[in-house]
Design an enzyme around this catalytic site. Structure first.
Site, PDB file in Angstrom:
ATOM      1  N   LYS A   1      20.035   2.425 -26.229  1.00  0.00           N
ATOM      2  CA  LYS A   1      19.167   1.897 -27.288  1.00  0.00           C
ATOM      3  C   LYS A   1      17.738   2.386 -27.070  1.00  0.00           C
ATOM      4  O   LYS A   1      17.227   2.360 -25.940  1.00  0.00           O
ATOM      5  CB  LYS A   1      19.218   0.371 -27.287  1.00  0.00           C
ATOM      6  CG  LYS A   1      18.406  -0.296 -28.401  1.00  0.00           C
ATOM      7  CD  LYS A   1      18.587  -1.798 -28.362  1.00  0.00           C
ATOM      8  CE  LYS A   1      17.784  -2.500 -29.451  1.00  0.00           C
ATOM      9  NZ  LYS A   1      17.991  -3.962 -29.455  1.00  0.00           N
TER      10      LYS A   1
ATOM     11  N   SER B   1      20.963  -9.624 -31.327  1.00  0.00           N
ATOM     12  CA  SER B   1      20.878  -8.175 -31.523  1.00  0.00           C
ATOM     13  C   SER B   1      21.977  -7.360 -30.872  1.00  0.00           C
ATOM     14  O   SER B   1      22.078  -6.161 -31.115  1.00  0.00           O
ATOM     15  CB  SER B   1      19.517  -7.665 -31.032  1.00  0.00           C
ATOM     16  OG  SER B   1      18.483  -8.160 -31.831  1.00  0.00           O
TER      17      SER B   1
ATOM     18  N   SER C   1      19.246  -5.904 -33.780  1.00  0.00           N
ATOM     19  CA  SER C   1      18.465  -4.694 -33.771  1.00  0.00           C
ATOM     20  C   SER C   1      19.162  -3.495 -33.128  1.00  0.00           C
ATOM     21  O   SER C   1      18.711  -2.361 -33.261  1.00  0.00           O
ATOM     22  CB  SER C   1      17.147  -4.953 -33.027  1.00  0.00           C
ATOM     23  OG  SER C   1      17.389  -5.320 -31.670  1.00  0.00           O
TER      24      SER C   1
END
Length: 446
Positions: A80, A174, A150
């Protein structure tokens, strides 16, 4: 609508790939090449990556083949784009950090590299991993839908066969929400069980490093590399003690989640599990608001330097939080912290008699995107309480899109929950309606 499942190396689970590499039937270079070909064909639509250099990924794979060591020898992993990597930029999906090179590895990345993994590239994210600029990523099952956020690109990359493992982070929902929407396994471990050193801080009391995989066994593989202790677990669901906790926000569940919870319960009972309804005590009513108060207070600390440098150039929601538009006081913060501390102990005790607690992962199927990344409605209290959560895929909603369910339990029961997910996942897939199973042979995103 669903994803094509070609019989190629990119669809191997991590354990399958490692087993083939161990016996010489597959090399890291072969595996990385298959993933890169999948990315070449699919990522112009899925858009899961913010940074990926194929030549660099292949060079790492060849180096891993030459070294031939480590429990993750040559396994490609997505990262990420809020997690620091010394050899790749970390942009936080922010226009203010384009080309940003921290020049260090996050602790999680360093551990995985040391185990022999190949860091493929950076996966797209909502800006700063909070409610900012959306990732460009699309849901791999339906281009009109969000992958969630996210950790948008991390979930989509695994679900689409572009990489077998990826790292994400969770402050609200997330990790678990994108896993539910994209149909992957994922774990948000017990808070701070895996070091959160080296990624963009949002709310330090909640920020948790998690990961995505295409099997529960792969979640367990990474848990072992991160040093999480193995735990006893029932050998089957027959006689396993499962609590159903719909939580205090059940009224916000959409028909897809209501049906998924009913199907999961029926499948568990058919498998011989002892299923009990678990009602949270009344004092848990305040946990959603407590999460907001603590998270926003800690964001005002975490983003203070950015706010003083960039001011109103930051996205409006973050500016509003920095200005404390909600008017939260220090007394509000103290009360929220005290409530969460009490409830952590209470939930540890009430969940202790069970092998796992089943609860919703999301309100329903992935909403139409890209701006609506879904809500962390069913995730926030578990993140606040620091409980481990494992998303288990297998079920679908009325649009034949994935709808996950979550297994949770007391703090530090992580690997037991992963083992329970390995038992539950196959029976959920078997319980999926026939039409949805047939659709899985099709190809999405044409």
């Amino acid at each position: 609508m669903s994803i094509a499942t070609e019989d190629t190396a990119n669809w191997l689970t991590a354990r399958e790939a490692l087993a083939q590499m161990a016996r010489g039937a597959l090399s890291s270079a072969d595996l990385v090449a298959a993933c890169l070909e999948r990315i070449r064909r699919r990522d112009p639509v899925v858009r899961a990556w913010t940074y990926l250099v194929p030549a660099a990924a292949m060079a790492k794979a060849k180096a891993a083949d030459a070294a031939g060591t480590g429990p993750l020898r040559g396994l490609p992993i997505g990262i990420k784009d809020i997690i620091y990597t010394h050899d790749m930029p970390t942009s936080f999906n922010s226009p203010h950090f384009r080309g940003h090179f921290p020049n260090i590895d996050a602790a999680s990345v360093a551990i995985l590299r040391d185990a022999g993994a190949v860091m493929m590239g950076k996966n797209d994210t909502v800006e700063f991993a909070v409610n900012g600029r959306r990732a460009a990523t699309m849901n791999p099952h339906d281009r009109t839908r969000t992958p969630g956020g996210s950790s948008s690109g991390s979930a989509a990359a695994v679900a689409d066969g572009q990489v077998p493992i990826s790292l994400g982070t969770q402050t609200g929902g997330s990790v678990i929400r994108p896993a539910s929407y994209c149909g992957t396994y994922a774990i948000k471990p017990t808070w701070n069980l895996v070091s959160h050193e080296g990624f963009k801080v949002c709310a330090a009391s909640f920020d948790t490093l998690g990961w995505y995989a295409r099997s529960a066994e792969d979640l367990d593989l990474i848990a072992e590399v991160f040093g999480i202790e193995a735990q006893p677990c029932p050998g089957s669901l027959d006689g396993a003690r499962i609590a159903i906790c719909k939580t205090l926000v059940w009224h916000m569940a959409e028909p897809a989640t209501v049906a998924a919870m009913d199907q999961a319960r029926a499948a568990l009972e058919a498998a011989g599990a002892i299923v009990t309804d678990l009602q949270l005590p009344p004092e848990f009513d305040g946990l959603t608001e407590a999460h907001r108060v603590i998270m926003q207070a800690e964001m005002r600390s975490a983003f203070l330097a950015d706010y003083r440098r960039l001011g109103d150039a930051l996205y409006p929601q973050l500016v509003s939080i920095m200005r404390n538009a909600a008017g939260d006081s220090r007394e509000d913060l103290r009360a929220a912290q005290n409530l969460s501390a009490r409830c952590r102990c209470v939930f540890d005790d009430i969940a202790a008699p069970f092998d796992a607690v089943l609860t919703p992962s999301t309100s329903g199927e992935a909403p139409v995107g890209p701006e609506d990344t879904g809500a962390a409605t069913f995730n926030r209290i578990w993140t606040l309480l620091h409980m481990p959560c494992v998303n288990v895929p297998g079920l679908t909603g009325p649009s034949q899109l994935p709808v996950g369910v979550t297994l949770t339990g007391p703090r530090y029961s992580d690997r037991r929950l992963i083992s329970m997910a390995a038992l539950l996942g196959p029976i959920l897939s078997a319980a999926r309606p026939k039409a949805a199973k047939q659709s899985s042979k099709g190809t999405a995103l044409q």
